[in-house]
Write an enzyme that holds these catalytic residues in place. Sequence first.
Site, PDB file in Angstrom:
ATOM      1  N   GLY A 154      -0.816   2.083   0.788  1.00 40.29           N
ATOM      2  CA  GLY A 154      -0.474   1.192   1.897  1.00 40.29           C
ATOM      3  C   GLY A 154       0.290  -0.042   1.439  1.00 40.29           C
ATOM      4  N   CYS A 155      -0.123  -0.603   0.324  1.00 39.74           N
ATOM      5  CA  CYS A 155       0.528  -1.805  -0.197  1.00 39.74           C
ATOM      6  C   CYS A 155       1.937  -1.499  -0.685  1.00 39.74           C
ATOM      7  CB  CYS A 155      -0.314  -2.433  -1.298  1.00 39.74           C
ATOM      8  SG  CYS A 155      -1.926  -2.990  -0.708  1.00 39.74           S
TER       9      CYS A 155
END
Length: 157
Positions: free
Chosen positions: A43-44
């Site tokens: 996600g990051c």
Amino acid sequence: MIAVGQAAPDFTLQANNNQTISLSQYHGKNVVLYFYPKDMTPGCTTEACDFRDFHPKFAELNTVVLGISPDEVKSHDKFIAKHDLPFPLLADPDHQVAEAYGVWVLKKMYGREYMGIERSTFVIDAEGRIAKEYRKVKVKGHVQEVLQFISEELSVK
């Protein structure tokens, strides 16, 4: 807790490339300050790459992007190199800045509780005030939403 319209808490943190960055050095520019949990996680990485891909559009709107996580500078250097990120990543290992912005929170995953970063983004106007906050961010479409807000609300018409 900070709120829209208030002065953004100033800070000075170490960043990639042996930089020291203070929020106050960007007075006169809009700032997208995004907090993310960890370098190199799915996600990051998606969020950072979205900010990378839209970086020229943010620059056109007199806006700088700054990412903050608890990771060390060494980790940020690798993350930036791997994904060719054109903006600074700041190290907040003691989570003092995350606490000042109210994003160091109790989290739950797989039945265990721990303290960590709640993915959040703050748009700070050229005068240093919080113009918009996004908490519990879902990555998909987020960067476009932030860009649209700046374009419609903070750009010089």
